[in-house]
Enzyme design. Structure first.
Site, PDB file in Angstrom:
ATOM      1  N   ASP A 504     -52.676-102.267 -87.068  1.00  8.14           N
ATOM      2  CA  ASP A 504     -53.653-103.580 -87.370  1.00  8.14           C
ATOM      3  C   ASP A 504     -52.836-104.720 -86.945  1.00  8.14           C
ATOM      4  OD1 ASP A 504     -55.962-104.780 -87.790  1.00  8.14           O
ATOM      5  OD2 ASP A 504     -56.233-103.899 -89.598  1.00  8.14           O
ATOM      6  N   ASP A 574     -65.060-105.349 -85.846  1.00  5.32           N
ATOM      7  CA  ASP A 574     -65.304-105.178 -87.314  1.00  5.32           C
ATOM      8  C   ASP A 574     -66.645-105.322 -87.647  1.00  5.32           C
ATOM      9  OD1 ASP A 574     -62.956-104.473 -88.398  1.00  5.32           O
ATOM     10  OD2 ASP A 574     -62.420-106.461 -88.871  1.00  5.32           O
TER      11      ASP A 574
HETATM   12  C1  DGJ Z   1     -59.014-105.097 -90.158  1.00  5.93           C
HETATM   13  C2  DGJ Z   1     -59.508-104.076 -89.362  1.00  5.93           C
HETATM   14  O1  DGJ Z   1     -60.392-104.490 -88.016  1.00  5.93           O
HETATM   15  C3  DGJ Z   1     -60.423-103.249 -90.363  1.00  5.93           C
HETATM   16  O2  DGJ Z   1     -61.117-101.883 -89.805  1.00  5.93           O
HETATM   17  C4  DGJ Z   1     -59.464-102.784 -91.502  1.00  5.93           C
HETATM   18  O3  DGJ Z   1     -58.392-102.037 -91.193  1.00  5.93           O
HETATM   19  C5  DGJ Z   1     -58.817-103.930 -92.211  1.00  5.93           C
HETATM   20  N1  DGJ Z   1     -58.284-105.056 -91.128  1.00  5.93           N
HETATM   21  C6  DGJ Z   1     -57.881-103.710 -93.381  1.00  5.93           C
HETATM   22  O4  DGJ Z   1     -57.268-104.646 -93.761  1.00  5.93           O
END
Ligand code: DGJ
Length: 759
Positions: A504, A574
Site C-alpha cells: 500500500d 477503494d
Molecule cells: C488503503 C487501501 O486502499 C485499503 O484497501 C486498505 O488497505 C487501507 N489502505 C488500509 O489502511
C-alpha cells in the site's frame, strides 16, 4: 554537414524487411534516403536524417510498404516569421521533429534540454551513428517491457551528439513483431571531461502532421479512478501530469490520440503509456500549421539529473501502440503486451488465487480468532487465500486507527496472540494461502522508526513538513532506509508461509529533497525515490520469487505500467460499489489488462456510496478482474454463501477466458447514461474464438425499453450455443443483430452474464 560513419550499414532491402544474416528484421535503415523504418504487425513508423544531421519524423500509422515517405511530412519547416536554420534552410518550429531539442529554432515545448559548461541550455543534438539488433535491452533499475526470445522484437539505437556539451543522446526504439507496439526510451551520456545537467528529458516525442484528433485520458480522484475523458485538440498546449511523486489518482500516465471519426471498433488510435510510477507529464501541443506534438516522460518540474564526466542516465520507457481498429484494438494490444511482456513471476499467467481480504470486513478491529473465523468460512466457500490487511503490526492497536506504527514492522501480539506463524499455520491448515499488508514507504511520527531516525523522511530543511493520513514519506532514495525496511519485511516474510503482499501507499510526496545528495542533485530526488522503491521491490522478489505483490495506493492511486512489472495485480479502487466499479473498471481496461484489475465483492449498503446492489451483480462485476471478497464472510446468509460458491466456480471455470481472452467493451456506461437503457456491457472472447462470456449491467431500470447488444470479435461462420438455454446463433448474427435483452423489465443494478461455446 557530413554524416559520421554508421556503426552498422544495411543495404539489402527487400520490401519492408532487410536480410540480416539470413533473418528478417522489422527495422531497416535505407542508406539512399537516410531513412529509418520500423514495421510492426500492422503499423509503420518512419523518420530520416536530414542534410543537417537532424532527425525529422516522417510517418506513424497503418503499415505501408513504401520508402518514399518524405512527402507525407510536407510542409516541413515553412511558415512566415519563423527563425530558420541549417542547410535545409527551414524552421524547426514547424517541422516534424523526431526528438526535439531546446533552444534552437523549435520554440514549441521540446523533448530534451541539457545545460552545458557555459551555463546555457541551448541543446543541439545531431546524428552520429546507429545500430539495429534483434531483441530488446533491459533498462537498468527500471521496469520495462521485455522479450522472452530475441525473435520477438528488434531494436534500433540512434546516437545523437551535442558537440559543444560533449553529450551523447541515444534514442532507443524496440518494434515488437507480434504487437503493434513500439517501446521507446532515451539514454544520455556525458562523454566529455566536464559535468552537464539534464534539465528535461522526455522518453517519447511524436510529431503528427495533423491535429484532427481527440485527446483521451483517464481522469479521476480517490474512489473514482481512471474515468475516460476526451476533448478535441486545440491550438496550443493541452495535457496531463502528476507532481505527486506517484502516478496518482487524478491523472494516469496514459493518453491516446483518437483520429476524428474513430470509435471503439474503427479508426486510427495512438496510445502512449508510460512505464513509470512517479511524477510524469504527457502533453500535446498543436502549432500554427496544424502539426501536433506528443511528449511523454518524467515531469520536468520534478526532474533534473547531474552528469559528471563518463556518467549516463536512462529514461523510463514509453510504450506506443497503434490501432486501426479503434480504441478497442488499442486496448487489446496493451492487454496482451503487458500481460505477456511486462508482468513477471510465477503468477504472470498462472491462475491467481481467489482471496478474501479483511479490510472492509473488520477494518482495524480484529484479532487472530476473528480472522480465523473469516478464513474458516472462506475455506468452506472455495476461497483460496486469506489476506490480512492493515492493523497487525507495531502498536497499531493503540487507537485502532491509522495514527501509529507505520515503519515498525513487527507483529502486534495483542492482536495476533501467539504470533504470526501460529495464525498462518492455522490458516494454511484449513487449506488457504496467506497474504499480508504492508505500507513499506511510510512512517508515522508515532513510531519507533521515526523516533530513532526523524531525518529519514523526505523533507526540505527550513520548510514545514506536510502530513497526510498521519504519516510522512520515508526517503527511499537512501540505501540505509531501504535496507532497514527490507530487513524488517524479510523477517516477517520468512517467519511464516506468506505467499502474497499487498503493497500500500497512502499519501503523496511533498517537500521532496534528500539529505543524501548534494545541492546540485536535489532535482534528482523524486526519480531517485522511484528507483529506490523499484529496487526494494526487486530485492524482495529475488528473495521470494513466488510472492504475489498486489499494488495499492489508497485504492488505485498508483495503477500504472511501471507497477505491473513488480505487481501483476493492483487494487483498482477503494470504491467497491458494483455500479461505481463498472465505470472504474471500464476506464481501467482502456490501458491495462483485465488480469491486473483487482475486483472484490463487498458488503451492502456499500461503505463508500451507501448503495445496495444484489450479491449477484456484485459478483458479476468483480468477475471482470482478479476476483475476491472484501467483507466479513461470517455474516453472509445461507443464500449468499451458495451464490458465493457459484461465483467462485464461475471464476475458476472462466479464468482463462476472462484473463487472457480478447476484451471488447460493448456498451459505454458513460454514454449510455444519457439513454433510457442506462447500462454497460463487455465481453471476453477466447483467442480461438470458440468461447465467450458477456456481461450486461443495468444502472437504472424500471421500464421496458429496447435492449439489443451487438457482440464483437466472434467468428461469423461459427455457431455459438448459449450454455444456459441451449439456443444457437451464428457469429454473424450475434455481431449483426446481437443478443436481445428487451424481454423483461430490468431493475436498478440488475445484471446477467452469458456464456457461449462454439459447436
Ligand atoms: C488503503 C487501501 O486502499 C485499503 O484497501 C486498505 O488497505 C487501507 N489502505 C488500509 O489502511
Amino acid at each position: 554537414m557530413t554524416l559520421l560513419t554508421f556503426t552498422i550499414l544495411y543495404d539489402k532491402i527487400t520490401e519492408n524487411f532487410i536480410d540480416f544474416e539470413g533473418e528478417f528484421m522489422s527495422i531497416i535503415f535505407n542508406k539512399e534516403r537516410n531513412l529509418f523504418k520500423l514495421d510492426t504487425l500492422n503499423s509503420t513508423y518512419a523518420f530520416k536524417i536530414d542534410r543537417d544531421g537532424l532527425l525529422k519524423h516522417l510517418y506513424y500509422g497503418k503499415k505501408v510498404p513504401d520508402l518514399n515517405l518524405e512527402y507525407t511530412a510536407w510542409p516541413q519547416g515553412m511558415a512566415s516569421f519563423m527563425a530558420i536554420q541549417g542547410e535545409e534552410n527551414r524552421s524547426l518550429s514547424v517541422s516534424l521533429m523526431e526528438y526535439s531539442a531546446n533552444g534552437m529554432s523549435d520554440v514549441r515545448n521540446t523533448a530534451i534540454a541539457i545545460k552545458g559548461q557555459n551555463g546555457s541550455n541551448v541543446t543541439d543534438i545531431r546524428y552520429k551513428s546507429h545500430k539495429i539488433y534483434k531483441g530488446k535491452p533491459a533498462i537498468e533499475g527500471l521496469p520495462a517491457t521485455y522479450v522472452e526470445d530475441d525473435s520477438q522484437a528488434d531494436t534500433l539505437e540512434v546516437v545523437l551528439y551535442d558537440e559543444l556539451f560533449k553529450a551523447e543522446v541515444t534514442l532507443v526504439y524496440t518494434a515488437f513483431n507480434n504487437y503493434d507496439a513500439i517501446a521507446r526510451s532515451v539514454r544520455v551520456k556525458n562523454v566529455g571531461d566536464a559535468s552537464v545537467d539534464i534539465e528535461r528529458l522526455y522518453s517519447a516525442c511524436v510529431d503528427f502532421n495533423s491535429s484532427d484528433f481527440e485527446l483521451l485520458h483517464l481522469h479521476g480522484k480517490w474512489g473514482k479512478e481512471r474515468l475516460p475523458v476526451k476533448r478535441h485538440l486545440e491550438y496550443g498546449l493541452q495535457g496531463i501530469h502528476s507532481k505527486r511523486g506517484a502516478s496518482g489518482h487524478v491523472h494516469n500516465p496514459f493518453i491516446a490520440l483518437c483520429a476524428d471519426g474513430s470509435n471503439e471498433e474503427y479508426g486510427d488510435v495512438y496510445g502512449f503509456s508510460f512505464v513509470y510510477s512517479g511524477s510524469f507529464s504527457a502533453e500535446v501541443e498543436v502549432n500554427c500549421v496544424n502539426q501536433s506534438r506528443v511528449l511523454m516522460g518524467l515531469n520536468p518540474n520534478d526532474f533534473g539529473w547531474h552528469l559528471e564526466a563518463g556518467e549516463q542516465f536512462n529514461s523510463p520507457e514509453v510504450v506506443m501502440v497503434y490501432s486501426d481498429s479503434g480504441l478497442g484494438g488499442m486496448s487489446r494490444t496493451y492487454h496482451k503486451l503487458y500481460r505477456n511482456n511486462l508482468c513477471r513471476g510465477k503468477y504472470k499467467l498462472k491462475k491467481r488465487p481467489v482471496l478474501v481480504n479483511n479490510w472492509e470486513g473488520t477494518y482495524f478491529d480484529f484479532d487472530d480468532d476473528k480472522l480465523f473465523a473469516i478464513a474458516e468460512q472462506a475455506a468452506e466457500l472455495g476461497i483460496e487465500m486469506f489476506v490480512m490487511d492493515d492493523g497487525w503490526f507495531g502498536q497499531r492497536d493503540k487507537n485502532n486507527n491509522a495514527t501509529a506504527s507505520l515503519g515498525d514492522w513487527y507483529v502486534n501480539e495483542n492482536k495476533l496472540k501467539g504470533g504470526l506463524k501460529k495464525l498462518v499455520d492455522r490458516i494454511n491448515g484449513i487449506g488457504l494461502k496467506f497474504g499480508i499488508w504492508f505500507e513499506p514507504e511510510m512512517v508515522n511520527p508515532d513510531s519507533d522508526l521515526y523516533r530513532a531516525h526523524p531525518d529519514w523522511c523526505l523533507h526540505t530543511e527550513g520548510r514545514e513538513m506536510s502530513i497526510s493520513r498521519n504519516q510522512y514519506v520515508l526517503d527511499m532514495s537512501r540505501k540505509e532506509v531501504r535496507d532497514n525496511i527490507f530487513d524488517q519485511m524479510y523477517k516477517i516474510l520468512s517467519s511464516a508461509n506468506i505467499e502474497y503482499v499487498k503493497w500500500d501507499f497512502n499519501r503523496i510526496l511533498t517537500e521532496i529533497s534528500s539529505t543524501s545528495v548534494p545541492t546540485e542533485r536535489q532535482k534528482e530526488v523524486s526519480h531517485r525515490y522511484m528507483l529506490g522503491v523499484y529496487e526494494l521491490m526487486e530485492r524482495l522478489l529475488k528473495e521470494f520469487p513466488d510472492l504475489i505483490i498486489e499494488g495499492c495506493a489508497s485504492g488505485g492511486g498508483r495503477f500504472d505500467a511501471g507497477m505491473l512489472y513488480y505487481a501483476p495485480q493492483i487494487w483498482t479502487s477503494d470504491d467497491t460499489d458494483a455500479m461505481e466499479r463498472v465505470e472504474i473498471q471500464y476506464g481501467t481496461s482502456i490501458a491495462y489488462p483485465i488480469s491486473s484489475i483487482s475486483a472484490h465483492v463487498s458488503a451492502v449498503p456499500n461503505h463508500q456510496t451507501g448503495r445496495t446492489t444484489s450479491f449477484e451483480t456484485r459478483g458479476n462485476v468483480a468477475l471482470a478482474g482478479t476476483f475476491g471478497y472484501e467483507l466479513d464472510l461470517t455474516k453472509l446468509t445461507q443464500e449468499e454463501k451458495e451464490m458465493a460458491k457459484n461465483q467462485i466456480k464461475q471464476y475458476n471455470d472462466y479464468y482463462d477466458l476472462i484473463q487472457s481472452g480478447d476484451y471488447y467493451r460493448l456498451i459505454d456506461p458513460f454514454k449510455d447514461k444519457l439513454k433510457p437503457t442506462n447500462s454497460a456491457a463487455w465481453m471476453s472472447v477466447s483467442e480461438d474464438k470458440n468461447e465467450f462470456l458477456m456481461t450486461y449491467v443495468v444502472f437504472r431500470g424500471g421500464e421496458m425499453v429496447s435492449r439489443h447488444i451487438k457482440l464483437q470479435g466472434l467468428d461469423k461462420d461459427k455457431i455459438y450455443v448459449d450454455s444456459q438455454t441451449g439456443a444457437e446463433y451464428s457469429g454473424a448474427l450475434l455481431m449483426s443483430a446481437g443478443l436481445n435483452f428487451s424481454n423483461k423489465n430490468w431493475h436498478d443494478g440488475e445484471s446477467v452474464i452469458c456464456h457461449f461455446k462454439a459447436k
